[in-house]
Design an enzyme around this catalytic site. Structure first.
Site, PDB file in Angstrom:
ATOM      1  N   ARG A  76       0.841  -1.212   0.000  1.00 17.19           N
ATOM      2  CA  ARG A  76       0.000   0.000   0.000  1.00 17.19           C
ATOM      3  C   ARG A  76       0.872   1.257   0.000  1.00 17.19           C
ATOM      4  NH1 ARG A  76      -2.198   2.449   4.433  1.00 17.19           N
ATOM      5  NH2 ARG A  76      -2.236   0.522   5.653  1.00 17.19           N
ATOM      6  N   TYR A 101     -14.149  17.264 -15.117  1.00 13.69           N
ATOM      7  CA  TYR A 101     -14.820  15.953 -15.141  1.00 13.69           C
ATOM      8  C   TYR A 101     -15.888  15.902 -14.033  1.00 13.69           C
ATOM      9  CZ  TYR A 101     -15.354  11.040 -13.899  1.00 13.69           C
ATOM     10  OH  TYR A 101     -15.874   9.831 -13.558  1.00 13.69           O
ATOM     11  N   ASP A 142      -5.173  18.707 -14.548  1.00  9.25           N
ATOM     12  CA  ASP A 142      -5.523  17.364 -14.999  1.00  9.25           C
ATOM     13  C   ASP A 142      -5.132  17.270 -16.479  1.00  9.25           C
ATOM     14  OD1 ASP A 142      -6.871  15.113 -16.040  1.00  9.25           O
ATOM     15  OD2 ASP A 142      -8.401  15.210 -14.480  1.00  9.25           O
ATOM     16  N   LYS A 199      -7.448   6.118 -19.018  1.00  6.71           N
ATOM     17  CA  LYS A 199      -7.725   6.600 -20.370  1.00  6.71           C
ATOM     18  C   LYS A 199      -6.526   6.287 -21.287  1.00  6.71           C
ATOM     19  CE  LYS A 199     -11.532   7.961 -18.538  1.00  6.71           C
ATOM     20  NZ  LYS A 199     -11.311   8.365 -17.201  1.00  6.71           N
TER      21      LYS A 199
HETATM   22  C1  LIG Z   1     -10.376  14.285 -17.075  1.00  7.17           C
HETATM   23  C2  LIG Z   1     -10.668  13.191 -16.094  1.00  7.17           C
HETATM   24  N1  LIG Z   1     -10.054  13.218 -14.889  1.00  7.17           N
HETATM   25  C3  LIG Z   1     -10.297  12.249 -13.973  1.00  7.17           C
HETATM   26  C4  LIG Z   1     -11.175  11.215 -14.224  1.00  7.17           C
HETATM   27  C5  LIG Z   1     -11.410  10.148 -13.190  1.00  7.17           C
HETATM   28  O1  LIG Z   1     -10.685   9.007 -13.545  1.00  7.17           O
HETATM   29  P1  LIG Z   1     -11.085   7.505 -13.131  1.00  7.17           P
HETATM   30  O2  LIG Z   1     -12.327   7.154 -13.884  1.00  7.17           O
HETATM   31  O3  LIG Z   1      -9.895   6.711 -13.531  1.00  7.17           O
HETATM   32  O4  LIG Z   1     -11.327   7.521 -11.655  1.00  7.17           O
HETATM   33  C6  LIG Z   1     -11.807  11.142 -15.462  1.00  7.17           C
HETATM   34  C7  LIG Z   1     -12.744  10.044 -15.764  1.00  7.17           C
HETATM   35  O5  LIG Z   1     -13.437  10.038 -16.756  1.00  7.17           O
HETATM   36  C8  LIG Z   1     -11.550  12.170 -16.427  1.00  7.17           C
HETATM   37  O6  LIG Z   1     -12.147  12.164 -17.633  1.00  7.17           O
END
Ligand SMILES: Cc1ncc(COP(=O)(O)O)c(C=O)c1O
Length: 402
Positions: free
Chosen positions: A65, A118, A188, A213
């Site tokens: 962890r 998001y 992000d 992604k």
């Molecule tokens: C731009 C962005 N950041 C964060 C996330 C969250 O990621 P996760 O689905 O791997 O938790 C997403 C999910 O679609 C996203 O599109």
């Protein structure tokens, strides 16, 4: 067995780094692929060695962890690609976002976030953080940030291109505002990946990703990562791993290491496909507007030209026929799969208003362009002519039925 290779420096090209950085043939077996070290704990030689390891006097793994060799290889590869001092891998992108924010802000602090983010991140910013006594302030654009800065502001959070309408935020400007105010900036970089944008080189303090992604790229693994200065990553690791416990599994790390090796190649194909589909939709009478930073009509086009090497594999578009047309179009796609993720080798399309952004209040959704006619399209790596043919036939059928 040969001695381990030295870590590669950022002077190598991204394709070389993606293949080689952070890894060397396994020292004991010679395996060229990174072994999956599936263990929860690591033995130490004797009582005193255990004491030394736990108090940090002796390096070595303790408990998966906190840190794990396979996960560490993924972190090193990501750090090389983003040009980061250090990286921390998480069980998901949302774990990376929430742990980064919880690691860097405390009750009484304020966080400013710019434009759309998001839906899950929106939930953290509008729900979780305020519940813990952290004021979060949404602003529509960078010009509105200055007026919201206060002595309590600790951090500016941005996503670019932003999910789902591809909002572009000037990262160098975010960094300038944050540094002038003596606060941190977090970006992000999921939609761009380090192949198209390197936010740290533009002055951003921390980069976060949903590795689910493009980094994984095959729609078969869930993970996240935060990257930046070693001191910030130490704090984020401590909160994110030791306390919140959102660690990446070594099995997933193996998938991401493998995925990263082809990231630069996959991104090129996805950019080619997205650019072509955006151009086609842009001139189609059924489409009200196309959100793709590569189109000169996109409000962020000039900034995107400065900070993105290419314009990415994701676009959104709004049908004049609203939800009914979006539904007909999505149901008529044959090659493209209806699913909510992005960044896979397969092309994916979804209806954000009823899926990814359904939890966002309607008024906010509409203000951010997430209308009932909006479709998000993540271009995969298929042959461009096959992809375009699928979009064309779905549009033709849907236009007849609406
Ligand atoms: C731009 C962005 N950041 C964060 C996330 C969250 O990621 P996760 O689905 O791997 O938790 C997403 C999910 O679609 C996203 O599109």
């Amino acid at each position: 067995m040969s001695t381990p290779k030295q870590p590669l420096s950022r002077t190598f090209g991204l394709r070389t780094l993606a293949v080689h950085a952070g890894q060397a043939p396994d020292i004991t077996t010679g395996a060229t692929a990174t072994p999956i070290v599936a263990t929860s704990s690591f033995a130490y030689d004797d009582f005193d060695a255990g004491v030394r390891r736990f108090n940090g006097e002796q390096p070595g793994f303790l408990y998966s962890r906190f840190a794990n060799p396979t996960v560490q290889t993924f972190e090193a590869k990501m750090a090389a690609l983003e040009g980061a001092e250090s990286a921390v891998a998480f069980s998901s992108g949302s774990a990376a976002v929430s742990s980064t924010l919880l690691g860097l802000v405390s009750a009484g602090d304020e966080v400013i976030y710019v434009g759309t983010v998001y839906g899950g991140t929106d939930g953290i910013l509008r729900g979780l953080l305020p519940r813990l006594g952290i004021r979060t302030i949404p602003v529509p654009d960078l010009a509105s940030v200055q007026a919201q800065l206060s002595p309590r502001t600790r951090l500016i959070y941005v996503e670019t291109p932003a999910n789902p309408v591809m909002g572009i935020i000037d990262l160098a400007e975010v960094a300038r505002i944050a540094h002038e105010a003596g606060i941190l900036s977090v970006a992000d970089n999921t939609f761009s990946t380090p192949c198209l944008t390197q936010p740290l080189a533009l002055g951003i303090d921390v980069v976060v990703h949903s590795a689910t992604k493009y980094i994984g790229g095959h729609g078969d693994a869930t993970g996240g990562v935060a990257l930046g200065r070693a001191d910030l990553m130490k704090t984020i690791r401590s909160i994110g791993m030791k306390e919140l416990g959102g660690c990446m599994s070594p099995h997933e790390a193996f998938m991401f290491i493998r995925g990263l090796k082809t990231l630069p190649l996959r991104i090129e194909a996805a950019c080619d496909n997205a650019q072509q589909i955006a151009a086609f939709l842009h001139s189609h009478p059924a489409v009200e507007r196309v959100y793709y930073p590569g189109l000169p009509s996109h409000p962020g086009h000039e900034i995107a030209r400065r900070q993105m090497r290419r314009f990415g594999g994701i676009l959104s578009f709004e049908f004049r026929g609203g939800r009914a047309m979006a539904r007909l179009f999505l149901d008529r796609l044959q090659l493209v799969t209806q699913a909510v993720s992005v960044g896979d080798v397969d092309s994916l399309a979804c209806h954000p208003a009823s899926t990814t952004h359904s939890a966002v209040a309607e008024a906010i959704r509409l203000k951010n362009g997430v209308t009932e006619g909006l479709v998000r399209f993540s271009a995969g790596i298929e042959d461009p002519e096959d992809l375009l043919a699928d979009v064309e036939q779905a549009l033709a059928h849907a236009s007849k039925e609406v």
